[in-house]
Write an enzyme that holds these catalytic residues in place. Structure first.
Site, PDB file in Angstrom:
ATOM      1  N   ARG A  55       0.803  -1.219   0.000  1.00 16.27           N
ATOM      2  CA  ARG A  55       0.000   0.000   0.000  1.00 16.27           C
ATOM      3  C   ARG A  55       0.843   1.281   0.000  1.00 16.27           C
ATOM      4  NH1 ARG A  55      -5.501   0.702   2.156  1.00 16.27           N
ATOM      5  NH2 ARG A  55      -5.768  -1.446   2.774  1.00 16.27           N
TER       6      ARG A  55
ATOM      7  N   LYS B 254       0.882 -19.996   4.788  1.00 13.97           N
ATOM      8  CA  LYS B 254      -0.022 -20.487   5.808  1.00 13.97           C
ATOM      9  C   LYS B 254      -0.562 -19.327   6.636  1.00 13.97           C
ATOM     10  CE  LYS B 254       1.542 -22.026   9.988  1.00 13.97           C
ATOM     11  NZ  LYS B 254       2.053 -21.052  10.960  1.00 13.97           N
TER      12      LYS B 254
ATOM     13  N   HIS C  56       6.977 -23.836   5.309  1.00 15.55           N
ATOM     14  CA  HIS C  56       8.416 -23.563   5.289  1.00 15.55           C
ATOM     15  C   HIS C  56       9.239 -24.691   5.910  1.00 15.55           C
ATOM     16  CE1 HIS C  56       8.020 -22.050   9.457  1.00 15.55           C
ATOM     17  NE2 HIS C  56       9.314 -22.244   9.549  1.00 15.55           N
TER      18      HIS C  56
ATOM     19  N   LYS D  84      13.464 -26.916   4.902  1.00 11.86           N
ATOM     20  CA  LYS D  84      14.615 -27.211   5.771  1.00 11.86           C
ATOM     21  C   LYS D  84      15.348 -28.440   5.232  1.00 11.86           C
ATOM     22  CE  LYS D  84      12.268 -25.469   9.919  1.00 11.86           C
ATOM     23  NZ  LYS D  84      12.938 -24.218  10.224  1.00 11.86           N
TER      24      LYS D  84
ATOM     25  N   GLU E 299       9.879 -24.436  21.192  1.00 12.33           N
ATOM     26  CA  GLU E 299      10.477 -23.103  21.044  1.00 12.33           C
ATOM     27  C   GLU E 299      10.670 -22.503  22.424  1.00 12.33           C
ATOM     28  OE1 GLU E 299       9.005 -20.855  17.333  1.00 12.33           O
ATOM     29  OE2 GLU E 299       7.237 -21.863  18.120  1.00 12.33           O
TER      30      GLU E 299
ATOM     31  N   ASP F 234      -1.574 -23.515  14.736  1.00 11.14           N
ATOM     32  CA  ASP F 234      -0.374 -22.855  14.231  1.00 11.14           C
ATOM     33  C   ASP F 234       0.678 -23.866  13.772  1.00 11.14           C
ATOM     34  OD1 ASP F 234       1.280 -20.524  13.784  1.00 11.14           O
ATOM     35  OD2 ASP F 234       2.395 -21.052  15.596  1.00 11.14           O
TER      36      ASP F 234
ATOM     37  N   HIS G 229       3.366 -27.980   9.978  1.00  7.57           N
ATOM     38  CA  HIS G 229       4.744 -28.420  10.207  1.00  7.57           C
ATOM     39  C   HIS G 229       4.822 -29.814  10.832  1.00  7.57           C
ATOM     40  CE1 HIS G 229       5.152 -24.295   9.296  1.00  7.57           C
ATOM     41  NE2 HIS G 229       5.126 -23.810  10.522  1.00  7.57           N
TER      42      HIS G 229
HETATM   43  C1  BG6 Z   1       5.528 -20.628  12.050  1.00  4.21           C
HETATM   44  C2  BG6 Z   1       4.622 -20.425  13.233  1.00  4.21           C
HETATM   45  O1  BG6 Z   1       4.832 -21.223  10.992  1.00  4.21           O
HETATM   46  O2  BG6 Z   1       6.604 -21.474  12.446  1.00  4.21           O
HETATM   47  C3  BG6 Z   1       5.389 -19.805  14.372  1.00  4.21           C
HETATM   48  O3  BG6 Z   1       3.551 -19.585  12.857  1.00  4.21           O
HETATM   49  C4  BG6 Z   1       6.601 -20.628  14.718  1.00  4.21           C
HETATM   50  O4  BG6 Z   1       4.563 -19.655  15.516  1.00  4.21           O
HETATM   51  C5  BG6 Z   1       7.420 -20.926  13.462  1.00  4.21           C
HETATM   52  O5  BG6 Z   1       7.385 -19.884  15.626  1.00  4.21           O
HETATM   53  C6  BG6 Z   1       8.519 -21.925  13.764  1.00  4.21           C
HETATM   54  O6  BG6 Z   1       9.366 -22.028  12.660  1.00  4.21           O
HETATM   55  P1  BG6 Z   1      10.881 -22.417  12.839  1.00  4.21           P
HETATM   56  O7  BG6 Z   1      11.392 -22.516  11.428  1.00  4.21           O
HETATM   57  O8  BG6 Z   1      11.519 -21.324  13.641  1.00  4.21           O
HETATM   58  O9  BG6 Z   1      10.888 -23.723  13.560  1.00  4.21           O
END
Ligand code: BG6
Length: 511
Positions: A61, A168, A198, A202, A236, A255, A260
């Site tokens: 924007r 996502k 994503h 990896k 995490e 999430d 993942h």
């Molecule tokens: C994201 C989530 O898709 O993946 C986050 O929305 C999370 O909450 C992240 O922290 C973790 O990714 P990575 O690559 O740091 O393990």
């Protein structure tokens, strides 16, 4: 200086380059573009993997000229590049970046986009191949795709391609995912849709398939006869940071699990595909998702645990409770931790529990898949001083210390037979050094080549949400949880330990 004169610092003959194309980033002023997408493209340029005929258009924007956008990105890259900054290469790359300021809800923006695209096709020889990257808020996905379609920018004809990468979260339950799929399929064929996760970018996740299917010795024991259980952990140590607004609507289950964690689960559990063609691999993944035993409401109560962090300590620092994080309501009932026990109903995995856990503000950052084998059938050493002979454990370390380790019993040197457990360890870094990467390089490159193996197909997304929605529905029907129920810096609530300890097993902890 011509860009083709730049001596790239990466691999000199890495393989073929991506197709000529223009990448259009919707949401170009956001975090994803500056932290991941542009640094990933820069890494691809270093590796000689971008076509000479390549350009990027960022759309957002904010009013900015092409040059102002280039200047901004040139500042950002210094902070976010994952490889050494090469100013010759960058100066060349940055000339191919363009900016379009506009409201993506407004059809006029797409008309302007159309004009700019055809200008750049002529200038850069990009052959009308367009890669759209939807890095916008999820509620705009369907709208943007519909507008691309309405402007005729999604149509593949005369040999050119149009592909769309969608970030996502893809829906928030099975119903919304299905309706989003239906909406976007009005404009795009499945072969044009690249639903990104994503985790599949990896290296170590991609290596799960190589480990299993390029080696002859593991497959024969990769089943219920030899494996006691599997633990998948995505832990995490950070909290939700600035993402409270999004996260509070999602929660740990939505999430992390249908995307993942289920990628890790399906790659670990799937049958060998008949080839590495995209659909052959995804056919096997979806079979696993469909084979996940559906949970009755009573099983949801026994086999799932949720938690929310209170204040506590991580890495020696006091940290606030989830409810005190920015944009999180002070009475939030959103879970920041989830643990699950699942079964896969097929011959390979009959009665093998898969324990999954993920959460924020846990003691460490670790993602791993631990495969616990059964004990030896007969313990020859029971008359020795050995009390517990530990069964073998194979761990696929996804991050942060990428590698693979195998534990086995060994005799401790000495005249008396004493057994101990030793670790055979392979570390990526020791063998291959560190490859500078944001994790998006391979995914962007594959999309430029039309390879969708590492992207999610519609049926995978819907099957994943199917599992998660059952849990979500039961949780919703229950009386409110007493949150917070774990202190920041511990492994979730006590019930998570009960979940696995009831079965006579225990979770792994950080090293
Ligand atoms: C994201 C989530 O898709 O993946 C986050 O929305 C999370 O909450 C992240 O922290 C973790 O990714 P990575 O690559 O740091 O393990």
């Amino acid at each position: 200086m011509e860009c083709t004169d730049v001596k790239k610092t990466g691999n000199d003959s890495p393989g073929k380059t991506g197709d000529p194309c223009i990448m259009i980033i919707f949401g170009a002023s956001g975090d994803l573009a500056k932290r991941k997408l542009i640094p990933a493209l820069y890494n691809l340029a270093r590796e000689n993997l971008l076509a000479k005929e390549f350009a990027v258009i960022g759309i957002a924007r904010r009013e900015m000229s092409h040059d102002e956008f280039r200047n901004k990105i040139s500042q950002d890259i210094k902070e976010y590049a994952t490889s050494d900054f090469d100013s010759d290469l960058w100066n060349c790359f940055v000339q191919r970046l363009y900016y379009l300021s506009g409201d993506i809800q407004n059809p006029g923006t797409y008309k302007q986009l159309q004009v700019l695209l055809s200008e750049l096709d002529t200038k850069h020889g990009t052959q009308e191949n367009y890669l759209y990257y939807l890095a916008t808020a999820p509620d705009l996905f369907a709208h943007v795709i519909q507008q691309i379609g309405a402007t005729g920018l999604a149509q593949e004809e005369n040999g050119h391609w149009r592909r769309v990468i969608i970030e996502k979260p893809f829906g928030r339950d099975v119903v919304s995912a299905r309706s989003l799929n239906n909406e976007i399929r009005k404009v795009l064929n499945e072969s044009q849709i690249y639903r990104i996760d994503h985790y599949l970018g990896k290296e170590t996740v991609q290596n799960i398939m190589v480990f299993r299917f390029a080696n002859g010795i593991f497959e024969p024991i990769w089943n219920h006869r030899y494996i006691d259980h599997v633990q998948i952990t995505v832990a995490e140590d950070i909290g939700v940071g600035q993402r409270g607004g999004y996260y509070d609507q999602a929660g740990a289950l939505r999430d992390m699990v249908p995307n993942h964690m289920f990628q890790l689960l399906t790659l670990t559990a799937m049958e060998p595909p008949i080839s590495f063609e995209a659909d052959a691999v995804r056919d096997e993944q979806v079979k696993i998702l469909r084979a996940i035993q559906s949970l009755s409401p009573e099983e949801v109560l026994r086999f799932t645990v949720r938690g929310q962090y209170g204040d506590g300590e991580t890495k020696g620092q006091r940290v606030p409770a989830y409810r005190l994080e920015p944009s999180v309501p002070p009475d939030s009932l959103t879970e920041t931790f989830v643990a699950l026990k699942l079964y896969i109903d097929n011959w390979r995995w009959a009665n093998v529990p898969f324990y999954l856990r993920t959460g924020k503000r846990l003691p460490c950052r670790v993602t791993e898949i631990a495969i616990q084998f059964k004990s030896a059938p007969f313990v020859l050493f029971r008359k020795t001083s050995v009390e517990h002979l530990k069964p073998n454990l194979l761990v696929l370390h996804i991050q942060p210390d990428e590698g693979i380790s195998l534990n086995f019993g060994a005799k401790i040197p000495g005249p008396v037979v004493h057994l101990g457990t030793v670790d055979m360890e392979f570390k990526y870094e020791d063998y291959f050094g560190r490859t500078p990467s944001t994790g998006h390089e391979r995914l962007l490159y594959d999309c430029m080549l039309g390879d969708a193996t590492l992207f999610q197909r519609a049926d995978m997304v819907e099957a994943s949400w199917g599992v998660v929605s059952t849990i979500q529905d039961v949780w919703k029907a229950l009386t409110e949880r007493k949150f917070p129920n774990y202190e920041a810096g511990v492994w979730g609530p006590k019930e998570a330990n009960d979940l696995i300890e009831r079965d006579g097993r225990e979770w792994r902890t950080c090293k």
